[in-house]
Design a protein around this motif. Sequence first.
Motif, PDB file in Angstrom:
ATOM      1  N   LYS A  53     -35.252  19.164  35.343  1.00 33.09           N
ATOM      2  CA  LYS A  53     -35.110  19.406  33.909  1.00 33.09           C
ATOM      3  C   LYS A  53     -36.305  20.169  33.378  1.00 33.09           C
ATOM      4  O   LYS A  53     -37.448  19.891  33.727  1.00 33.09           O
ATOM      5  N   LEU A  54     -36.024  21.120  32.519  1.00 38.55           N
ATOM      6  CA  LEU A  54     -37.046  21.882  31.808  1.00 38.55           C
ATOM      7  C   LEU A  54     -36.609  21.927  30.354  1.00 38.55           C
ATOM      8  O   LEU A  54     -35.772  22.745  29.973  1.00 38.55           O
ATOM      9  N   GLY A  55     -37.130  20.993  29.560  1.00 43.85           N
ATOM     10  CA  GLY A  55     -36.621  20.845  28.211  1.00 43.85           C
ATOM     11  C   GLY A  55     -35.185  20.366  28.275  1.00 43.85           C
ATOM     12  O   GLY A  55     -34.875  19.385  28.942  1.00 43.85           O
ATOM     13  N   ASP A  56     -34.291  21.085  27.595  1.00 50.83           N
ATOM     14  CA  ASP A  56     -32.861  20.751  27.633  1.00 50.83           C
ATOM     15  C   ASP A  56     -32.122  21.467  28.758  1.00 50.83           C
ATOM     16  O   ASP A  56     -30.905  21.322  28.898  1.00 50.83           O
ATOM     17  N   VAL A  57     -32.844  22.239  29.540  1.00 46.53           N
ATOM     18  CA  VAL A  57     -32.235  23.008  30.619  1.00 46.53           C
ATOM     19  C   VAL A  57     -32.262  22.185  31.908  1.00 46.53           C
ATOM     20  O   VAL A  57     -33.289  21.615  32.268  1.00 46.53           O
ATOM     21  N   VAL A  58     -31.109  22.122  32.589  1.00 46.29           N
ATOM     22  CA  VAL A  58     -31.002  21.389  33.856  1.00 46.29           C
ATOM     23  C   VAL A  58     -30.718  22.398  34.966  1.00 46.29           C
ATOM     24  O   VAL A  58     -29.726  23.120  34.920  1.00 46.29           O
ATOM     25  N   VAL A 103     -39.064  42.421  29.458  1.00 48.70           N
ATOM     26  CA  VAL A 103     -37.633  42.362  29.146  1.00 48.70           C
ATOM     27  C   VAL A 103     -37.012  41.089  29.701  1.00 48.70           C
ATOM     28  O   VAL A 103     -36.235  40.404  29.023  1.00 48.70           O
ATOM     29  N   TYR A 104     -37.357  40.728  30.937  1.00 52.41           N
ATOM     30  CA  TYR A 104     -36.769  39.538  31.553  1.00 52.41           C
ATOM     31  C   TYR A 104     -37.272  38.249  30.922  1.00 52.41           C
ATOM     32  O   TYR A 104     -36.523  37.270  30.822  1.00 52.41           O
ATOM     33  N   ILE A 105     -38.518  38.227  30.498  1.00 54.70           N
ATOM     34  CA  ILE A 105     -39.023  37.061  29.761  1.00 54.70           C
ATOM     35  C   ILE A 105     -38.228  36.905  28.471  1.00 54.70           C
ATOM     36  O   ILE A 105     -37.809  35.799  28.100  1.00 54.70           O
ATOM     37  N   LYS A 106     -37.979  38.016  27.792  1.00 54.99           N
ATOM     38  CA  LYS A 106     -37.215  37.996  26.542  1.00 54.99           C
ATOM     39  C   LYS A 106     -35.795  37.502  26.788  1.00 54.99           C
ATOM     40  O   LYS A 106     -35.286  36.634  26.062  1.00 54.99           O
ATOM     41  N   ARG A 107     -35.142  38.007  27.832  1.00 54.68           N
ATOM     42  CA  ARG A 107     -33.766  37.596  28.141  1.00 54.68           C
ATOM     43  C   ARG A 107     -33.702  36.118  28.522  1.00 54.68           C
ATOM     44  O   ARG A 107     -32.778  35.397  28.107  1.00 54.68           O
ATOM     45  N   LEU A 108     -34.682  35.668  29.299  1.00 55.25           N
ATOM     46  CA  LEU A 108     -34.702  34.269  29.715  1.00 55.25           C
ATOM     47  C   LEU A 108     -34.893  33.356  28.507  1.00 55.25           C
ATOM     48  O   LEU A 108     -34.223  32.328  28.382  1.00 55.25           O
ATOM     49  N   ARG A 109     -35.771  33.725  27.598  1.00 61.31           N
ATOM     50  CA  ARG A 109     -35.974  32.936  26.389  1.00 61.31           C
ATOM     51  C   ARG A 109     -34.700  32.880  25.532  1.00 61.31           C
ATOM     52  O   ARG A 109     -34.380  31.843  24.958  1.00 61.31           O
ATOM     53  N   PRO A 112     -40.535  30.143  20.728  1.00 62.79           N
ATOM     54  CA  PRO A 112     -40.274  29.446  21.992  1.00 62.79           C
ATOM     55  C   PRO A 112     -41.071  28.155  22.147  1.00 62.79           C
ATOM     56  O   PRO A 112     -42.243  28.081  21.779  1.00 62.79           O
ATOM     57  N   LYS A 113     -40.408  27.138  22.706  1.00 63.93           N
ATOM     58  CA  LYS A 113     -41.050  25.851  22.959  1.00 63.93           C
ATOM     59  C   LYS A 113     -41.166  25.554  24.457  1.00 63.93           C
ATOM     60  O   LYS A 113     -41.841  24.595  24.839  1.00 63.93           O
ATOM     61  N   ILE A 114     -40.484  26.353  25.281  1.00 65.16           N
ATOM     62  CA  ILE A 114     -40.510  26.124  26.727  1.00 65.16           C
ATOM     63  C   ILE A 114     -41.439  27.120  27.414  1.00 65.16           C
ATOM     64  O   ILE A 114     -42.426  26.737  28.031  1.00 65.16           O
TER      65      ILE A 114
END
Length: 223
Positions: free
Chosen positions: A127-132, A192-198, A208-210
């Motif tokens: 888990k990473l925040g609400d992401v599993v 760009v990929y950091i932006k898309r992932l966020r 962002p909080k993660i």
Amino acid sequence: MIKILLVEDDKIIVASLSEYLNSEGYLVRSVSGQTAAMKLLAEEKVDLVLLDVSLAEGNGFAACRAIKSEFDLPVIFLTASGDEFSTVTGFDLGADDYIPKPFRPRELISRIRNVLRLTGSMGKTVKLGDVVVDTEKGTAVKNNRDLFLSALEYRLLLFFINNRGIVLTRERLLDAIWDVAGEYVNDNTLTVYIKRLREKIEDDPADPKIILTVRGTGYKVDA
């Protein structure tokens, strides 16, 4: 998360293989010989052992016998000795697979997954925040919704997970993801990929909080 013990005395191989396995979602511990391996296994839970036949202290065959006897863990031999005698000896000692060097990284990952599946040593979700994140299936979901991450996005997320709490420079991130899918990744592409992932994992990508920005240095994940 699957924890792998790498028993190898070549520091260059340890560094490169550990970084690659970390980027694929595995937690890697490494030691150079049998004594250190047995000590670590007695202290920590490990899911699989990658074992070189030629070690600075002891040898892989003796180490495999001891590991199988005391801990009954899946063992994959990694060795430059691809002759029939070495292969048969390894399997006779209970090894679950035997991969001669040099090997392709993706083949190693496939072999690891196959051994874990056959031995029932499957990893847990992360888990990473609400992401599993399910490192076995290679999926990431949020609120029961698949995030459909690209190969680069997924690898980037795994690298953050495996370096939780550590400030990662842009150079380290580029080194971790540059070769996936054969794509060229430069500094602008990373942004760009950091932006898309966020946009996929954050509730509010603008705040962002993660994935946190560390100004002048890079990024850090604390979730």
